[in-house]
Every structure is written in structure tokens, then in C-alpha cells.
Design a protein around this motif. Structure first.
Motif, PDB file in Angstrom:
ATOM      1  N   ASP A 127       0.818  -1.209   0.000  1.00  0.00           N
ATOM      2  CA  ASP A 127       0.000   0.000   0.000  1.00  0.00           C
ATOM      3  C   ASP A 127       0.854   1.263   0.000  1.00  0.00           C
ATOM      4  OD1 ASP A 127      -2.334  -1.462   0.003  1.00  0.00           O
ATOM      5  OD2 ASP A 127      -2.504  -1.482   2.191  1.00  0.00           O
ATOM      6  N   LEU A 128       2.030   1.192   0.611  1.00  0.00           N
ATOM      7  CA  LEU A 128       2.923   2.348   0.706  1.00  0.00           C
ATOM      8  C   LEU A 128       4.299   1.967   0.170  1.00  0.00           C
ATOM      9  CD1 LEU A 128       2.063   3.505   4.341  1.00  0.00           C
ATOM     10  CD2 LEU A 128       1.063   4.356   2.210  1.00  0.00           C
ATOM     11  N   SER A 129       4.873   2.844  -0.636  1.00  0.00           N
ATOM     12  CA  SER A 129       6.196   2.565  -1.209  1.00  0.00           C
ATOM     13  C   SER A 129       7.071   3.810  -1.151  1.00  0.00           C
ATOM     14  CB  SER A 129       6.078   2.107  -2.664  1.00  0.00           C
ATOM     15  OG  SER A 129       5.357   0.900  -2.764  1.00  0.00           O
ATOM     16  N   VAL A 130       8.377   3.583  -1.072  1.00  0.00           N
ATOM     17  CA  VAL A 130       9.375   4.649  -1.168  1.00  0.00           C
ATOM     18  C   VAL A 130      10.244   4.344  -2.375  1.00  0.00           C
ATOM     19  CG1 VAL A 130      11.433   5.666  -0.120  1.00  0.00           C
ATOM     20  CG2 VAL A 130       9.404   5.237   1.283  1.00  0.00           C
ATOM     21  N   ILE A 131      10.297   5.295  -3.294  1.00  0.00           N
ATOM     22  CA  ILE A 131      11.083   5.138  -4.521  1.00  0.00           C
ATOM     23  C   ILE A 131      12.355   5.974  -4.404  1.00  0.00           C
ATOM     24  CG2 ILE A 131      11.080   5.373  -7.041  1.00  0.00           C
ATOM     25  CD1 ILE A 131       8.934   3.489  -6.014  1.00  0.00           C
ATOM     26  N   TYR A 132      13.502   5.413  -4.740  1.00  0.00           N
ATOM     27  CA  TYR A 132      14.747   6.177  -4.746  1.00  0.00           C
ATOM     28  C   TYR A 132      15.542   5.810  -5.998  1.00  0.00           C
ATOM     29  CZ  TYR A 132      16.716   1.803  -2.911  1.00  0.00           C
ATOM     30  OH  TYR A 132      17.075   0.493  -2.739  1.00  0.00           O
ATOM     31  N   PHE A 133      16.278   6.783  -6.516  1.00  0.00           N
ATOM     32  CA  PHE A 133      17.115   6.585  -7.700  1.00  0.00           C
ATOM     33  C   PHE A 133      18.577   6.508  -7.260  1.00  0.00           C
ATOM     34  CE2 PHE A 133      13.292   8.828  -9.094  1.00  0.00           C
ATOM     35  CZ  PHE A 133      12.880   8.022 -10.146  1.00  0.00           C
ATOM     36  N   TRP A 134      19.360   5.707  -7.970  1.00  0.00           N
ATOM     37  CA  TRP A 134      20.766   5.593  -7.627  1.00  0.00           C
ATOM     38  C   TRP A 134      21.613   5.351  -8.867  1.00  0.00           C
ATOM     39  CZ3 TRP A 134      23.530   0.844  -8.105  1.00  0.00           C
ATOM     40  CH2 TRP A 134      22.748  -0.279  -8.359  1.00  0.00           C
ATOM     41  N   LEU A 143      16.352   1.134   6.989  1.00  0.00           N
ATOM     42  CA  LEU A 143      14.946   1.498   6.863  1.00  0.00           C
ATOM     43  C   LEU A 143      14.073   0.287   6.539  1.00  0.00           C
ATOM     44  CD1 LEU A 143      15.334   4.847   4.877  1.00  0.00           C
ATOM     45  CD2 LEU A 143      14.626   4.604   7.266  1.00  0.00           C
ATOM     46  N   LYS A 144      14.592  -0.601   5.719  1.00  0.00           N
ATOM     47  CA  LYS A 144      13.823  -1.804   5.367  1.00  0.00           C
ATOM     48  C   LYS A 144      13.527  -2.657   6.606  1.00  0.00           C
ATOM     49  CE  LYS A 144      15.311  -2.348   0.552  1.00  0.00           C
ATOM     50  NZ  LYS A 144      16.132  -3.137  -0.399  1.00  0.00           N
ATOM     51  N   LEU A 145      14.487  -2.728   7.513  1.00  0.00           N
ATOM     52  CA  LEU A 145      14.286  -3.505   8.741  1.00  0.00           C
ATOM     53  C   LEU A 145      13.316  -2.809   9.694  1.00  0.00           C
ATOM     54  CD1 LEU A 145      17.970  -4.646   9.459  1.00  0.00           C
ATOM     55  CD2 LEU A 145      16.075  -6.072   8.657  1.00  0.00           C
ATOM     56  N   LYS A 146      13.388  -1.496   9.770  1.00  0.00           N
ATOM     57  CA  LYS A 146      12.544  -0.741  10.698  1.00  0.00           C
ATOM     58  C   LYS A 146      11.096  -0.632  10.227  1.00  0.00           C
ATOM     59  CE  LYS A 146      14.123   3.020  12.674  1.00  0.00           C
ATOM     60  NZ  LYS A 146      14.759   4.349  12.846  1.00  0.00           N
ATOM     61  N   TYR A 147      10.917  -0.593   8.880  1.00  0.00           N
ATOM     62  CA  TYR A 147       9.575  -0.347   8.343  1.00  0.00           C
ATOM     63  C   TYR A 147       9.214  -1.408   7.295  1.00  0.00           C
ATOM     64  CZ  TYR A 147      10.719   4.143  10.469  1.00  0.00           C
ATOM     65  OH  TYR A 147      11.100   5.117  11.356  1.00  0.00           O
ATOM     66  N   GLU A 163       6.474  -2.655   6.546  1.00  0.00           N
ATOM     67  CA  GLU A 163       5.202  -2.412   5.852  1.00  0.00           C
ATOM     68  C   GLU A 163       5.360  -1.542   4.611  1.00  0.00           C
ATOM     69  OE1 GLU A 163       4.907   0.246   9.581  1.00  0.00           O
ATOM     70  OE2 GLU A 163       6.398  -1.082   8.683  1.00  0.00           O
ATOM     71  N   ILE A 164       6.566  -1.011   4.418  1.00  0.00           N
ATOM     72  CA  ILE A 164       6.833  -0.161   3.245  1.00  0.00           C
ATOM     73  C   ILE A 164       7.689  -0.916   2.239  1.00  0.00           C
ATOM     74  CG2 ILE A 164       8.044   1.908   2.447  1.00  0.00           C
ATOM     75  CD1 ILE A 164       7.199   3.328   4.920  1.00  0.00           C
ATOM     76  N   GLN A 165       7.365  -0.796   0.987  1.00  0.00           N
ATOM     77  CA  GLN A 165       8.157  -1.393  -0.095  1.00  0.00           C
ATOM     78  C   GLN A 165       9.171  -0.354  -0.579  1.00  0.00           C
ATOM     79  OE1 GLN A 165       5.888  -2.677  -3.482  1.00  0.00           O
ATOM     80  NE2 GLN A 165       7.640  -3.586  -4.524  1.00  0.00           N
ATOM     81  N   PHE A 166      10.448  -0.636  -0.418  1.00  0.00           N
ATOM     82  CA  PHE A 166      11.513   0.253  -0.878  1.00  0.00           C
ATOM     83  C   PHE A 166      11.969  -0.211  -2.258  1.00  0.00           C
ATOM     84  CE2 PHE A 166      11.465   0.789   3.663  1.00  0.00           C
ATOM     85  CZ  PHE A 166      11.732   2.137   3.852  1.00  0.00           C
ATOM     86  N   ILE A 167      11.813   0.650  -3.235  1.00  0.00           N
ATOM     87  CA  ILE A 167      12.098   0.294  -4.628  1.00  0.00           C
ATOM     88  C   ILE A 167      13.260   1.142  -5.143  1.00  0.00           C
ATOM     89  CG2 ILE A 167      11.193   0.228  -6.980  1.00  0.00           C
ATOM     90  CD1 ILE A 167       8.418  -0.169  -5.776  1.00  0.00           C
ATOM     91  N   GLY A 168      14.354   0.471  -5.513  1.00  0.00           N
ATOM     92  CA  GLY A 168      15.506   1.159  -6.075  1.00  0.00           C
ATOM     93  C   GLY A 168      15.454   1.158  -7.592  1.00  0.00           C
ATOM     94  N   ILE A 169      15.684   2.327  -8.188  1.00  0.00           N
ATOM     95  CA  ILE A 169      15.692   2.439  -9.650  1.00  0.00           C
ATOM     96  C   ILE A 169      17.040   3.002 -10.081  1.00  0.00           C
ATOM     97  CG2 ILE A 169      14.614   3.466 -11.682  1.00  0.00           C
ATOM     98  CD1 ILE A 169      11.994   3.593 -10.143  1.00  0.00           C
ATOM     99  N   ASN A 170      17.823   2.178 -10.740  1.00  0.00           N
ATOM    100  CA  ASN A 170      19.131   2.595 -11.221  1.00  0.00           C
ATOM    101  C   ASN A 170      18.972   3.418 -12.503  1.00  0.00           C
ATOM    102  OD1 ASN A 170      21.603   1.867 -13.175  1.00  0.00           O
ATOM    103  ND2 ASN A 170      22.314   1.884 -11.066  1.00  0.00           N
ATOM    104  N   ILE A 220       8.602   9.310   7.460  1.00  0.00           N
ATOM    105  CA  ILE A 220       8.112   7.959   7.173  1.00  0.00           C
ATOM    106  C   ILE A 220       6.933   7.606   8.096  1.00  0.00           C
ATOM    107  CG2 ILE A 220       8.666   5.511   7.430  1.00  0.00           C
ATOM    108  CD1 ILE A 220      11.109   5.829   5.958  1.00  0.00           C
ATOM    109  N   LYS A 221       7.063   7.928   9.380  1.00  0.00           N
ATOM    110  CA  LYS A 221       5.984   7.630  10.329  1.00  0.00           C
ATOM    111  C   LYS A 221       4.703   8.395   9.968  1.00  0.00           C
ATOM    112  CE  LYS A 221       9.140   6.496  14.085  1.00  0.00           C
ATOM    113  NZ  LYS A 221       9.768   6.946  15.351  1.00  0.00           N
TER     114      LYS A 221
END
Length: 470
Positions: free
Chosen positions: A356-363, A381-385, A387-394, A461-462
């Protein structure tokens, strides 16, 4: 090593006496070359592109009509060189240790070796500033005054011994001055941000140098210390303006639309040198676009692009970035972003959203220091949260093999790692390496101005997680 350097300089001093004709000789050798040529520039103008031979040597004869600072570039590295008419200058460096290995010989060797020595000392001071800012303003003034006096004494000694030209002494003195000014500006920023109690002890005399600065001087824009000083000076002035206008705001967040707009206005009113003015305006306007939060901001920035004297090519690029940013602000939908998985199957972003919730980051692999810091933070952050999907986009779409190697070497979760697909606007993603995007299940951006290094990132994030229940 030292004996080899002394030998090198001695040979050059014998071999490279001042030319008898009207031409200036510039040459040298590069160990472990990274490119096939060296470029000599005066501000943004290319003077010559000089090829390297198979042994890494290069040489050129130039028409130089007056003394001054030039920039020589090799691959992605660059450094300054002081040249006088009819000089005969040689340099030698190893690209594995570019600045530290650089040594000059020939008719202006004394001048150039003094400048590179000062440059290296200044870089060390940049690291010391983070410990210096903890001391009182009075102690800091004493320390920086001592550094300045030591540099000036060294300059006076070589001036008397080697009969330096007034043109060089003027440049050398300004290089010392602006490093001194810059240390004051950086100290003031750190004190005002992190120790406001001590900052109140900074008296007006601390900034007395500000009244002596000639921002119209065309002879010093190339100095590294001068550009860095101006950058920090503009930063502090923009904060002072913010504090007068908005006493309730956190004016020390430099990556905001309002702060950048203040700095653009300051550049417009204070800096008259064409080269520096263009450099600062292009940079700040680009950043203002990237940190714009709504269409009103983007409309204002577009008017600035038309106001300033940019080339048609640069105007087109900046306006294209405005159009791109309009698709990256809060409320915009990212579902059509085209990406590929590690099996090289194409997807749209909406196809890979699983929570339901995602964080997108570019690298980018091409920004290694930035990338390594991000790896650690994202794993935490992945361990702490969960419930959030962390998506990396190169964004290194030209180098897919390098991307795959990095994902493997850094032990990324392959299910949430993708690469951007090459399109017309794909180069713009490089501007977003510092930002992260909080998006909903339907790919709508909920927050977009946040940077990963923000000290309040966990709070953001919270707050984001709390929206799930609204």
C-alpha cells in the motif's frame, strides 16, 4: 619519491628557460592517463586541446597575451595553472593521485607549486572545520588568523627570494584571502545551525571582510577558494533573509524552493562577472526546478529562465526539466514510469508495486560515495519499516552490465531493484539522486521534496505510514 621529484624539477628548470620568442610553451607528462588529451581553458573558453603521445607526454605552443590563471583538464579531473606570456611550463602528475602528485617545472614552477601546495592545505582545512566549529568565535578567529599569517609569510619569503611578478602576488594573496573568508562563512553557518547559544557571541567584526570584497574583479573567478567562498557567502545571506522574513521557519534547510529563490536573487544583484553569474544562475535555477513543490513554483522559475541571458540550448534544456518536474511533484502519478527488471523484461512502475505504501529512490554506480551511504541507510529502513516497499531504480541505462554487477556485489534484494529504460527524458533522473518519493498503492506521489539524509527522515516515514489509516 622526494628525490625523484627534486630531480624532475631540476631538469625542467634547466631545460625550460623562458622562451625567446613570443610563444608560450605548455607541456608535461601524465602517468596512468585516463584520456587521449589534455584541455587548457580560460574560464569556460577552450584555449587548446592537446593530444597525449603513447608515453603520456603532451606539449603545445600558445599565444598568451597576459598573465593569469588557466584550467587544465584531463578526463574528469582538473586543476589550475598560472601562466605568464613567454612562459615555458611543464607539469607531471599521476591520475591515481591527481592533485597530490602534481608537480610543476619551468619558468613559473615556483608560482604554480605554491598554488598547488596552498590548495592541498586548504583541502585539509575543509576537514578541520568540522572540529573547529565547536570552539568559541574568539578562538576560531585566532586559529584562522594564524593560518592566514603563516600563508602570507610564506608568500612574502618566496616573493623576496624569487622576484615574483606583481600579477602573481596579487592572485596568490587573493587565494589566501578567500580561503580565510570561506572558513569564516562555513564556521558561521555551522554555529548558527547547531550551536545558536555560542553563535550569539559572534560580533560584527567577525564579518568585517565582507565590506572589502570586490565582486566585480575579473581576475579571480578561476580560484577554487573564491568560488567556494561565494557559494557559502550566498548560502549565509539567503539564510539571513529567510530569518528576517520568516522567523518561524527552519531557514537552514538549503534544499528548498524558497532558499534557492533567495540565492538566485542574490546572484542577480551581486555577481557581475559573466562566467560566475552564468555558473551560479544555471545551478540554482536547475535546483529550484528540482525542489519545486507545485505548478506555481514552476511557473515562477520558467519566468526566470526567460529573464536571464541563457543560450537557446540552455533555455530549452531548463524548460524541458520544468516539464519533467511537473510530473514529479506531489499529486502526480508515476504509474507510467518505464523500468526493466534484472531479466531485462520491461515493466511500468505500477506493475511492480506490491504494498500500500512505497518509497522510490534513484541511484547510480557512477556516484559511488553517494551510493554507498545510501545502501546502509536503505537497509536500516527496510528492517525498521517492513510495511513499506523500498524500490531502487538505477539510472545507468547505458551500462546495464555494471548495474547488474552492483546489485550482485552489494547484495540488493533483486525483487525490488530495477533500471530506468532509456527515453528522451531519462538523463533528467540524474538530478533526483538526493530525493526520495513517497507513493501510494496507485502510484500517486504523497511526498517528493524529502532527501534521504534529512535528520527528520524517520518522522516523515511515520507520518506517511499514518496516512494509510486515514
Amino acid at each position: 619519491m622526494k628525490s625523484a621529484v627534486i630531480c624532475f624539477i631540476s631538469v625542467l628548470c634547466l631545460a625550460c628557460s623562458r622562451n625567446q620568442n613570443d610563444l608560450t610553451y605548455f607541456g608535461g607528462g601524465i602517468v596512468n592517463p585516463k584520456d587521449d588529451y589534455v584541455i587548457l581553458m580560460k574560464q569556460n573558453d577552450i584555449i587548446d586541446s592537446i593530444p597525449l603521445d603513447k608515453n603520456g607526454h603532451f606539449s603545445a605552443k600558445l599565444n598568451i597575451d597576459k598573465p593569469g590563471l588557466f584550467t587544465f583538464k584531463h578526463a574528469f579531473e582538473y586543476q589550475l595553472v598560472y601562466i605568464e606570456p613567454k612562459d615555458s611550463i611543464k607539469l607531471r602528475l599521476n591520475t591515481l593521485d591527481f592533485d597530490e602528485s602534481l608537480v610543476f617545472g619551468g619558468s613559473s614552477a615556483i608560482e604554480n607549486n605554491f598554488l598547488i601546495e596552498n590548495y592541498l592545505l586548504n583541502e585539509k582545512n575543509s576537514e578541520l572545520i568540522f572540529s573547529y566549529y565547536k570552539i568559541s568565535p574568539q578562538d576560531f578567529q585566532y586559529k584562522t588568523d594564524s593560518i592566514r599569517t603563516s600563508r602570507e609569510n610564506k608568500l612574502q619569503q618566496i616573493k623576496e627570494k624569487h622576484n615574483l611578478s606583481e600579477a602573481f602576488v596579487d592572485i596568490a594573496q587573493k587565494s589566501i584571502d578567500f580561503e580565510f573568508y570561506d572558513m569564516r562563512e562555513r564556521y558561521a553557518f555551522l554555529m548558527n545551525k547547531y550551536n545558536q547559544k555560542k553563535a550569539k557571541n559572534i560580533n560584527a567584526d567577525f564579518y568585517s571582510y565582507r565590506n572589502k570584497i570586490d565582486l566585480k574583479d575579473d581576475n579571480i573567478p578561476n580560484l577554487f577558494g573564491y568560488f567556494r567562498f561565494l557559494d557559502n557567502y550566498l548560502k549565509n545571506l539567503s539564510i539571513e533573509i529567510c530569518q528576517k522574513e520568516h522567523s518561524y521557519k527552519d531557514c537552514f534547510d538549503l534544499n528548498t524552493y524558497n532558499n534557492l529563490d533567495h540565492r538566485i536573487s542574490l546572484v542577480d544583484s551581486l555577481i557581475k562577472n559573466k562566467h560566475l553569474r552564468k555558473r551560479f544562475l544555471e545551478r540554482f535555477i536547475q535546483e529550484e526546478i528540482i525542489y519545486a513543490q507545485n505548478t506555481k513554483h514552476l511557473k515562477h522559475t520558467t519566468s526566470l529562465i526567460d529573464k536571464f541571458n541563457f543560450s537557446e540550448v540552455e533555455k530549452k534544456r531548463l524548460k524541458s526539466l520544468v516539464d519533467f518536474q511537473s510530473s514529479m511533484i506531489v499529486g502526480a502519478n508515476l504509474n507510467d514510469i518505464k523500468i526493466k527488471s534484472q531479466d531485462f523484461i520491461n515493466h511500468k512502475l505500477e506493475d511492480v508495486i506490491k504494498k500500500d505504501l512505497s518509497v522510490i529512490y534513484f541511484w547510480s554506480v557512477q556516484s559511488p560515495s553517494h551510493h554507498k551511504l545510501r545502501i546502509k541507510k536503505i537497509k536500516e529502513l527496510k528492517l525498521k519499516y517492513p510495511e513499506i516497499q523500498f524500490i531502487g531504480i538505477n539510472i545507468d541505462y547505458k551500462f546495464p552490465d555494471v548495474w547488474l554487477d552492483a546489485v550482485k556485489n552489494y547484495n540488493y534484494n533483486s525483487k525490488n531493484e530495477f533500471m530506468i529504460i532509456a527515453e528522451e527524458h531519462s538523463p533528467f533522473y540524474r538530478n533526483y539522486l538526493n530525493k526520495v518519493f513517497f507513493i501510494s498503492k496507485d502510484c500517486v506521489i504523497k511526498k517528493s521534496e524529502i532527501i534521504l539524509s534529512n535528520v527528520d527522515f524517520d518522522k516523515h516515514i511515520k507520518d506517511f505510514i499514518a496516512t494509510k489509516n486515514l
